[in-house]
Design a protein around this motif. Sequence first.
Motif, PDB file in Angstrom:
ATOM      1  N   GLY A 161       0.823  -1.229   0.123  1.00  0.00           N
ATOM      2  CA  GLY A 161       0.063  -0.051   0.033  1.00  0.00           C
ATOM      3  C   GLY A 161       0.841   1.282  -0.023  1.00  0.00           C
ATOM      4  N   CYS A 162       1.930   1.316   0.798  1.00  0.00           N
ATOM      5  CA  CYS A 162       2.661   2.384   0.900  1.00  0.00           C
ATOM      6  C   CYS A 162       3.548   2.764  -0.470  1.00  0.00           C
ATOM      7  CB  CYS A 162       3.675   2.242   2.006  1.00  0.00           C
ATOM      8  SG  CYS A 162       2.897   2.424   3.752  1.00  0.00           S
ATOM      9  N   CYS A 163       3.891   1.570  -1.171  1.00  0.00           N
ATOM     10  CA  CYS A 163       4.703   1.611  -2.135  1.00  0.00           C
ATOM     11  C   CYS A 163       3.564   2.334  -3.684  1.00  0.00           C
ATOM     12  CB  CYS A 163       5.079   0.388  -2.863  1.00  0.00           C
ATOM     13  SG  CYS A 163       6.553  -0.347  -1.946  1.00  0.00           S
ATOM     14  N   SER A 164       2.291   1.823  -3.249  1.00  0.00           N
ATOM     15  CA  SER A 164       1.233   2.509  -4.181  1.00  0.00           C
ATOM     16  C   SER A 164       1.077   3.987  -4.256  1.00  0.00           C
ATOM     17  CB  SER A 164      -0.028   1.551  -4.122  1.00  0.00           C
ATOM     18  OG  SER A 164      -0.853   2.129  -2.858  1.00  0.00           O
ATOM     19  N   LEU A 165       1.483   4.583  -2.926  1.00  0.00           N
ATOM     20  CA  LEU A 165       1.006   5.968  -3.012  1.00  0.00           C
ATOM     21  C   LEU A 165       1.719   6.817  -4.016  1.00  0.00           C
ATOM     22  CD1 LEU A 165       0.922   6.490   1.051  1.00  0.00           C
ATOM     23  CD2 LEU A 165      -0.749   6.128  -0.543  1.00  0.00           C
ATOM     24  N   ALA A 166       2.820   6.510  -4.212  1.00  0.00           N
ATOM     25  CA  ALA A 166       3.556   7.605  -5.164  1.00  0.00           C
ATOM     26  C   ALA A 166       2.754   7.508  -6.570  1.00  0.00           C
ATOM     27  CB  ALA A 166       5.048   7.002  -5.311  1.00  0.00           C
ATOM     28  N   GLY A 167       2.707   6.312  -7.007  1.00  0.00           N
ATOM     29  CA  GLY A 167       1.876   5.952  -8.304  1.00  0.00           C
ATOM     30  C   GLY A 167       0.717   6.597  -8.262  1.00  0.00           C
ATOM     31  N   THR A 168      -0.156   6.556  -7.097  1.00  0.00           N
ATOM     32  CA  THR A 168      -1.353   7.071  -6.878  1.00  0.00           C
ATOM     33  C   THR A 168      -1.201   8.561  -7.112  1.00  0.00           C
ATOM     34  OG1 THR A 168      -2.005   5.347  -5.261  1.00  0.00           O
ATOM     35  CG2 THR A 168      -3.416   7.377  -5.326  1.00  0.00           C
ATOM     36  N   PHE A 169      -0.598   9.294  -6.586  1.00  0.00           N
ATOM     37  CA  PHE A 169      -0.473  10.790  -6.810  1.00  0.00           C
ATOM     38  C   PHE A 169      -0.319  11.175  -8.154  1.00  0.00           C
ATOM     39  CE2 PHE A 169       0.445  10.841  -2.088  1.00  0.00           C
ATOM     40  CZ  PHE A 169      -0.633  11.818  -1.798  1.00  0.00           C
ATOM     41  N   VAL A 170       0.530  10.363  -8.787  1.00  0.00           N
ATOM     42  CA  VAL A 170       0.795  10.723 -10.134  1.00  0.00           C
ATOM     43  C   VAL A 170      -0.371  10.296 -11.256  1.00  0.00           C
ATOM     44  CG1 VAL A 170       2.213  10.045 -12.400  1.00  0.00           C
ATOM     45  CG2 VAL A 170       3.181  10.174 -10.041  1.00  0.00           C
ATOM     46  N   GLY A 171      -0.844   9.258 -10.726  1.00  0.00           N
ATOM     47  CA  GLY A 171      -2.253   9.047 -11.610  1.00  0.00           C
ATOM     48  C   GLY A 171      -3.458   9.899 -11.554  1.00  0.00           C
ATOM     49  N   THR A 172      -3.295  10.349 -10.177  1.00  0.00           N
ATOM     50  CA  THR A 172      -4.552  11.168  -9.877  1.00  0.00           C
ATOM     51  C   THR A 172      -4.524  12.698 -10.511  1.00  0.00           C
ATOM     52  OG1 THR A 172      -4.782  10.521  -7.582  1.00  0.00           O
ATOM     53  CG2 THR A 172      -5.641  12.592  -8.128  1.00  0.00           C
ATOM     54  N   TYR A 173      -3.112  13.039 -10.928  1.00  0.00           N
ATOM     55  CA  TYR A 173      -3.068  14.301 -11.661  1.00  0.00           C
ATOM     56  C   TYR A 173      -2.897  14.179 -13.160  1.00  0.00           C
ATOM     57  CZ  TYR A 173      -1.743  16.729  -7.367  1.00  0.00           C
ATOM     58  OH  TYR A 173      -2.146  17.400  -6.155  1.00  0.00           O
ATOM     59  N   ALA A 174      -2.617  12.801 -13.591  1.00  0.00           N
ATOM     60  CA  ALA A 174      -2.805  12.599 -14.882  1.00  0.00           C
ATOM     61  C   ALA A 174      -4.182  12.699 -15.297  1.00  0.00           C
ATOM     62  CB  ALA A 174      -2.183  11.080 -15.303  1.00  0.00           C
ATOM     63  N   VAL A 227       7.364  -3.543  -4.626  1.00  0.00           N
ATOM     64  CA  VAL A 227       7.685  -2.220  -4.997  1.00  0.00           C
ATOM     65  C   VAL A 227       6.943  -1.873  -6.657  1.00  0.00           C
ATOM     66  CG1 VAL A 227       9.189  -0.353  -5.515  1.00  0.00           C
ATOM     67  CG2 VAL A 227       9.814  -2.372  -3.540  1.00  0.00           C
ATOM     68  N   GLY A 228       7.483  -2.776  -7.412  1.00  0.00           N
ATOM     69  CA  GLY A 228       7.095  -2.497  -8.753  1.00  0.00           C
ATOM     70  C   GLY A 228       5.541  -2.467  -8.993  1.00  0.00           C
ATOM     71  N   LEU A 229       5.088  -3.551  -8.643  1.00  0.00           N
ATOM     72  CA  LEU A 229       3.509  -3.954  -8.766  1.00  0.00           C
ATOM     73  C   LEU A 229       2.554  -2.805  -7.709  1.00  0.00           C
ATOM     74  CD1 LEU A 229       3.409  -7.745  -8.732  1.00  0.00           C
ATOM     75  CD2 LEU A 229       2.998  -6.246 -10.685  1.00  0.00           C
ATOM     76  N   GLY A 230       3.232  -2.480  -6.752  1.00  0.00           N
ATOM     77  CA  GLY A 230       2.644  -1.671  -5.610  1.00  0.00           C
ATOM     78  C   GLY A 230       2.533  -0.250  -6.529  1.00  0.00           C
ATOM     79  N   SER A 231       3.578   0.183  -7.209  1.00  0.00           N
ATOM     80  CA  SER A 231       3.622   1.511  -7.730  1.00  0.00           C
ATOM     81  C   SER A 231       2.576   1.484  -9.157  1.00  0.00           C
ATOM     82  CB  SER A 231       5.028   1.680  -8.296  1.00  0.00           C
ATOM     83  OG  SER A 231       6.080   1.938  -7.251  1.00  0.00           O
ATOM     84  N   LEU A 232       2.816   0.469  -9.778  1.00  0.00           N
ATOM     85  CA  LEU A 232       1.837   0.282 -10.902  1.00  0.00           C
ATOM     86  C   LEU A 232       0.468   0.443 -10.317  1.00  0.00           C
ATOM     87  CD1 LEU A 232       1.333  -0.169 -13.958  1.00  0.00           C
ATOM     88  CD2 LEU A 232       1.544  -2.658 -13.735  1.00  0.00           C
ATOM     89  N   VAL A 233       0.154  -0.511  -9.400  1.00  0.00           N
ATOM     90  CA  VAL A 233      -1.338  -0.499  -9.142  1.00  0.00           C
ATOM     91  C   VAL A 233      -1.684   1.006  -8.469  1.00  0.00           C
ATOM     92  CG1 VAL A 233      -2.837  -1.253  -7.129  1.00  0.00           C
ATOM     93  CG2 VAL A 233      -1.435  -2.858  -8.392  1.00  0.00           C
ATOM     94  N   GLY A 234      -0.794   1.589  -7.840  1.00  0.00           N
ATOM     95  CA  GLY A 234      -1.054   3.059  -7.320  1.00  0.00           C
ATOM     96  C   GLY A 234      -1.394   3.959  -8.770  1.00  0.00           C
ATOM     97  N   LEU A 235      -0.727   3.754  -9.552  1.00  0.00           N
ATOM     98  CA  LEU A 235      -0.850   4.730 -10.824  1.00  0.00           C
ATOM     99  C   LEU A 235      -2.140   4.510 -11.399  1.00  0.00           C
ATOM    100  CD1 LEU A 235       0.686   6.540 -12.950  1.00  0.00           C
ATOM    101  CD2 LEU A 235       1.113   4.464 -14.173  1.00  0.00           C
ATOM    102  N   LEU A 236      -2.700   3.049 -11.366  1.00  0.00           N
ATOM    103  CA  LEU A 236      -3.931   2.746 -12.065  1.00  0.00           C
ATOM    104  C   LEU A 236      -5.063   3.195 -10.917  1.00  0.00           C
ATOM    105  CD1 LEU A 236      -3.055  -0.931 -13.269  1.00  0.00           C
ATOM    106  CD2 LEU A 236      -3.328   1.451 -14.545  1.00  0.00           C
ATOM    107  N   THR A 237      -4.870   3.290  -9.903  1.00  0.00           N
ATOM    108  CA  THR A 237      -5.805   3.637  -8.744  1.00  0.00           C
ATOM    109  C   THR A 237      -5.967   5.001  -9.025  1.00  0.00           C
ATOM    110  OG1 THR A 237      -5.154   2.086  -7.364  1.00  0.00           O
ATOM    111  CG2 THR A 237      -6.206   3.934  -6.760  1.00  0.00           C
ATOM    112  N   GLY A 238      -4.937   5.865  -8.895  1.00  0.00           N
ATOM    113  CA  GLY A 238      -4.883   7.481  -9.283  1.00  0.00           C
ATOM    114  C   GLY A 238      -5.702   7.837 -10.220  1.00  0.00           C
ATOM    115  N   PHE A 239      -5.395   7.087 -11.326  1.00  0.00           N
ATOM    116  CA  PHE A 239      -5.931   7.511 -12.682  1.00  0.00           C
ATOM    117  C   PHE A 239      -7.327   7.188 -13.018  1.00  0.00           C
ATOM    118  CE2 PHE A 239      -6.365   6.953 -17.516  1.00  0.00           C
ATOM    119  CZ  PHE A 239      -6.047   8.364 -17.635  1.00  0.00           C
ATOM    120  N   PHE A 240      -7.613   5.915 -12.474  1.00  0.00           N
ATOM    121  CA  PHE A 240      -9.030   5.485 -13.047  1.00  0.00           C
ATOM    122  C   PHE A 240      -9.929   5.729 -11.687  1.00  0.00           C
ATOM    123  CE2 PHE A 240      -6.697   3.110 -16.032  1.00  0.00           C
ATOM    124  CZ  PHE A 240      -7.532   3.348 -17.011  1.00  0.00           C
ATOM    125  N   GLY A 241      -9.522   6.130 -10.380  1.00  0.00           N
ATOM    126  CA  GLY A 241     -10.340   6.011  -9.278  1.00  0.00           C
ATOM    127  C   GLY A 241     -11.221   4.939  -8.696  1.00  0.00           C
TER     128      GLY A 241
END
Length: 253
Positions: A74-87, A138-152
């Motif tokens: 979950g913590c690894c996903s946070l960075a990706g989540t912020f990027v996806g949210t703004y995208a 780390v890798g999958l967490g970041s990817l999942v975070g990116l998808l989460t932020g982008f698609f909500g």
Amino acid sequence: MLALLIGFLVGIVVGALGAGGGILSVPVLVYLLAQPPHAATAESLVIVGVTAGVSLVFRARKKQVNYKGGLIFGCCSLAGTFVGTYANALVPAKALMIAFAILLFIVAAVMFRRAKSEGEQAQRSPAAPRLNPYVAVVGLGSLVGLLTGFFGVGGGFAIVPALMLGLGYPIHKASGTSLLIMVIASLGGLIPRLVTGVSVDWAVVVAFTVSSALGGLVGGPLSQKVRPATLTLLFAGLLSAVAVATLAGELIF
């Protein structure tokens, strides 16, 4: 009343599969409750986050949650989540929903393949992870975070396959742990949206969330009565159905 009814059904899915709430709530909010796509992605994070938290209580009692792995993931996903949210804010609404449908088709195909090869032996002895555990988290967490932020969508649709295929979790452990990750990812995706001033229809969100949380309490016990291979197949079928409905809604209607 429609939000209450559909919210309850979504909650059952989240409780039973540890995933699926966002992939259902986003199309429902857009096509049935007339919410703008970008607002729906923010609203769904509230719904999924609360529902996942309620469902997590039941899974924790069944010892189906890997807290250490879930917190790190979950913590690894946070960075990706912020990027996806703004995208997300930079993409037109129609393109966002079409991309959402395409992603669901891809994940559904992977899970159908998993369901075919999964049996009682796999339930007793999970397949060995295909990736180094640390790299996978780390890798999958970041990817999942990116998808989460982008698609909500809370990330459950991607977290369960990631835990199963990347880390070798059995379906019950993957779905239970995914609930913890979904709570973290939902908060990470929601906060930037609220800061940027995304409009949220709180009346719809509260009705949907309360009924969804109650449905989550029903879905948890149901998951214990179904074979893991069957849960995987149902999850894949659910993804396919939502993908078809979303794509049809954007390209036909």
